[in-house]
Design a protein around this motif. Sequence first.
Motif, PDB file in Angstrom:
ATOM      1  N   UNK A 211       0.843  -1.121   0.012  1.00  0.00           N
ATOM      2  CA  UNK A 211       0.354   0.108  -0.086  1.00  0.00           C
ATOM      3  C   UNK A 211       0.704   1.221  -0.027  1.00  0.00           C
ATOM      4  N   UNK A 212       1.134   1.827  -1.198  1.00  0.00           N
ATOM      5  CA  UNK A 212       2.141   2.803  -1.331  1.00  0.00           C
ATOM      6  C   UNK A 212       1.455   4.204  -1.785  1.00  0.00           C
ATOM      7  N   UNK A 213       2.016   5.336  -1.247  1.00  0.00           N
ATOM      8  CA  UNK A 213       1.683   6.636  -1.648  1.00  0.00           C
ATOM      9  C   UNK A 213       2.849   7.391  -2.017  1.00  0.00           C
ATOM     10  N   UNK A 222       7.990   0.603 -11.588  1.00  0.00           N
ATOM     11  CA  UNK A 222       7.748  -0.738 -11.916  1.00  0.00           C
ATOM     12  C   UNK A 222       7.311  -1.566 -10.604  1.00  0.00           C
ATOM     13  N   UNK A 223       6.090  -2.356 -10.620  1.00  0.00           N
ATOM     14  CA  UNK A 223       5.341  -2.931  -9.832  1.00  0.00           C
ATOM     15  C   UNK A 223       5.316  -4.419  -9.960  1.00  0.00           C
ATOM     16  N   UNK A 224       5.945  -5.224  -9.012  1.00  0.00           N
ATOM     17  CA  UNK A 224       6.085  -6.739  -9.228  1.00  0.00           C
ATOM     18  C   UNK A 224       5.275  -7.113  -7.888  1.00  0.00           C
ATOM     19  N   UNK A 225       4.142  -7.904  -7.964  1.00  0.00           N
ATOM     20  CA  UNK A 225       3.580  -8.505  -7.003  1.00  0.00           C
ATOM     21  C   UNK A 225       2.055  -8.639  -6.960  1.00  0.00           C
ATOM     22  N   UNK A 226       1.217  -9.189  -6.178  1.00  0.00           N
ATOM     23  CA  UNK A 226      -0.191  -9.091  -5.950  1.00  0.00           C
ATOM     24  C   UNK A 226      -0.921  -8.389  -5.179  1.00  0.00           C
ATOM     25  N   UNK A 227      -2.195  -7.880  -5.352  1.00  0.00           N
ATOM     26  CA  UNK A 227      -3.093  -7.233  -4.254  1.00  0.00           C
ATOM     27  C   UNK A 227      -2.300  -6.138  -3.670  1.00  0.00           C
ATOM     28  N   UNK A 228      -1.704  -5.375  -4.696  1.00  0.00           N
ATOM     29  CA  UNK A 228      -1.205  -3.913  -4.285  1.00  0.00           C
ATOM     30  C   UNK A 228      -2.102  -2.822  -4.487  1.00  0.00           C
ATOM     31  N   UNK A 230      -1.625   1.512  -4.869  1.00  0.00           N
ATOM     32  CA  UNK A 230      -0.666   2.529  -5.258  1.00  0.00           C
ATOM     33  C   UNK A 230      -1.272   3.777  -5.655  1.00  0.00           C
ATOM     34  N   UNK A 231      -0.986   4.980  -4.885  1.00  0.00           N
ATOM     35  CA  UNK A 231      -1.199   6.100  -5.482  1.00  0.00           C
ATOM     36  C   UNK A 231       0.167   6.798  -5.660  1.00  0.00           C
ATOM     37  N   UNK A 232       0.342   7.303  -7.050  1.00  0.00           N
ATOM     38  CA  UNK A 232       1.399   7.738  -7.556  1.00  0.00           C
ATOM     39  C   UNK A 232       1.275   9.329  -8.131  1.00  0.00           C
ATOM     40  N   UNK A 233       2.076  10.381  -7.472  1.00  0.00           N
ATOM     41  CA  UNK A 233       1.558  11.487  -7.722  1.00  0.00           C
ATOM     42  C   UNK A 233       2.583  12.417  -8.572  1.00  0.00           C
ATOM     43  N   UNK A 234       2.216  13.486  -9.345  1.00  0.00           N
ATOM     44  CA  UNK A 234       3.244  14.233  -9.841  1.00  0.00           C
ATOM     45  C   UNK A 234       3.540  14.137 -11.240  1.00  0.00           C
ATOM     46  N   UNK A 235       3.294  13.090 -11.911  1.00  0.00           N
ATOM     47  CA  UNK A 235       3.554  13.076 -13.295  1.00  0.00           C
ATOM     48  C   UNK A 235       4.568  12.230 -13.661  1.00  0.00           C
ATOM     49  N   UNK A 236       4.264  10.626 -13.274  1.00  0.00           N
ATOM     50  CA  UNK A 236       4.952   9.618 -13.746  1.00  0.00           C
ATOM     51  C   UNK A 236       5.381   9.565 -15.117  1.00  0.00           C
ATOM     52  N   UNK A 245      -4.443  -8.600  -9.673  1.00  0.00           N
ATOM     53  CA  UNK A 245      -5.207  -7.760  -8.572  1.00  0.00           C
ATOM     54  C   UNK A 245      -4.556  -6.623  -7.877  1.00  0.00           C
ATOM     55  N   UNK A 246      -3.933  -5.803  -8.753  1.00  0.00           N
ATOM     56  CA  UNK A 246      -3.334  -4.537  -8.428  1.00  0.00           C
ATOM     57  C   UNK A 246      -4.171  -3.269  -8.720  1.00  0.00           C
ATOM     58  N   UNK A 247      -4.361  -2.508  -7.932  1.00  0.00           N
ATOM     59  CA  UNK A 247      -5.124  -1.144  -8.128  1.00  0.00           C
ATOM     60  C   UNK A 247      -4.106  -0.126  -8.156  1.00  0.00           C
ATOM     61  N   UNK A 248      -4.081   0.846  -8.948  1.00  0.00           N
ATOM     62  CA  UNK A 248      -3.200   2.247  -9.131  1.00  0.00           C
ATOM     63  C   UNK A 248      -4.007   3.190  -9.334  1.00  0.00           C
ATOM     64  N   UNK A 249      -3.582   4.300  -8.648  1.00  0.00           N
ATOM     65  CA  UNK A 249      -4.199   5.682  -9.178  1.00  0.00           C
ATOM     66  C   UNK A 249      -3.024   6.425  -9.420  1.00  0.00           C
ATOM     67  N   UNK A 250      -2.759   6.996 -10.694  1.00  0.00           N
ATOM     68  CA  UNK A 250      -1.770   7.415 -11.059  1.00  0.00           C
ATOM     69  C   UNK A 250      -1.782   9.008 -11.793  1.00  0.00           C
ATOM     70  N   UNK A 251      -1.095   9.953 -11.678  1.00  0.00           N
ATOM     71  CA  UNK A 251      -0.873  10.990 -12.423  1.00  0.00           C
ATOM     72  C   UNK A 251       0.248  10.829 -13.282  1.00  0.00           C
TER      73      UNK A 251
END
Length: 477
Positions: A211-213, A222-228, A230-236, A245-251
């Motif tokens: 569970x990462x912000x 780069x994400x490896x793994x299950x059931x994560x 993620x909130x990624x901010x600022x313009x990846x 079963x990963x969920x990501x909210x990403x700018x």
Amino acid sequence: MLTARHRFLALCSIAGIVLLASLGPAHAQGVTVSQSTASVSADCAGGDAVIQGSRNSITLHNSCRSVTVNGSGNSITVDLQAGGSITLNGAGNTLSYRPVGGPQGASVADNGNGNTIARQGGAQPGTTTIIGGTSGPGSLTVHGGNGDTVQIGPGGTTAIPGAGTTGGVVQIGPGGMAAAAGAAAGAAATLAAPAGPATGPQLVFSGDGQNRDAACAGERVYVTGDNGHFTLRGGCAGLAIQGDRNTAQVELAPGAPIAITGDNSVVYVVLTTPGADPTLIVSGSNSHAIRVNHLGEVSGVEIPAAVRQGSLAPQAGAPVAGAAIGVLTPQAALATARGETVVQLQRNLGAVQTPQGTQVRLPGDVLFDFDKDTLRPDSQRSLAELSVLIARDHPRGLQIVGYTDSFGTPQYNLDLSDRRARNVERWLLDYGRVQTAALDVRGRGASNPIAPNVLTDGGDNPAGRQANRRVEVLLEQ
């Protein structure tokens, strides 16, 4: 006096087909195709082929030793010597080759963007694909047999559908991203490990249940793994997920790559500035990317995948836009746009105020496929927002002007840009019910470029050409 052979060579030159041959008998012939928007059938005679033109339909016979494609938008079928080489310097080309004289596949160097290569004749090993050469990052779709070796260069993205790399190797250069698909499990283990020294910042998250912000401005994640989560901010600069079963909210920066390898993962994308949707590659069932307006939202418009392997059915209970995940209809897009304020509409469209009025610049690659004038299904949102902005702005007149890049003849580009502008007009009138006292619709081809089509050294500039392919709309005050 000209011999019959000299007359033949002269005719080929006039037609735009130049045979690369010595007049002596000891050298293999070759062929150069220099014209554009033509149907060409040519004989390599065991020599080298060079494609300089664009938007051609080309068939090359008789065992070409190598093929170099400098133009863009070509459809090419070639008989290639086993172990021969293919170099793609242009963009949007589709090349299908058949090995002649043995099972070895081609050595393929891709320095362009959005190219597709397919090998005919079974699942023999030996295709080497290099993506993102010295000229910068590229994107290539590879259709090959088992045992392929795929090298992804700096900043490159690739899709490897089907069994294209079973038993093979995938090597990722600095900042590269890939999604293996189908039965490509033999190569998938190498996908999460960038090879060589990094040329730009990267974030790597490994392990299940994370569970990462995090801030990601200018970085590839780069994400490896299950059931994560993620909130990624600022313009990846890009996102690669390997796992289920990963969920990501990403700018995300416009046009940045997303590669998802796994099932039941969802990426919600907020573009940091108006621009092109991400380049999406999906390998797995029920995995999607959805464009939303703000972090935390779960209702928006699905981003179409450039390549998708696996089930398209949405996951039961997954967040959806309307009744199901999918591209908005014109009516649904208009309903969504009417819920936005004028300031929001202007921000979404990147509208700017000029002395003549409000100007909206719609990227051509968002509205249309390469070299096409038919509106893409995912253009509905931008056109709906424009329609609502026009209705609220009450302009005294409306100008709709289409532009192209510099590839192709002036007349071809003028016609294409005019057709594109008029299809935007038709949408605004038919669906948006736009009403204005004066309407000026025209195409201006490659005139008025807003970026260089070529680099200072004379090389191709794909980013500049992409910016020049556009439709500009002025709401006159």
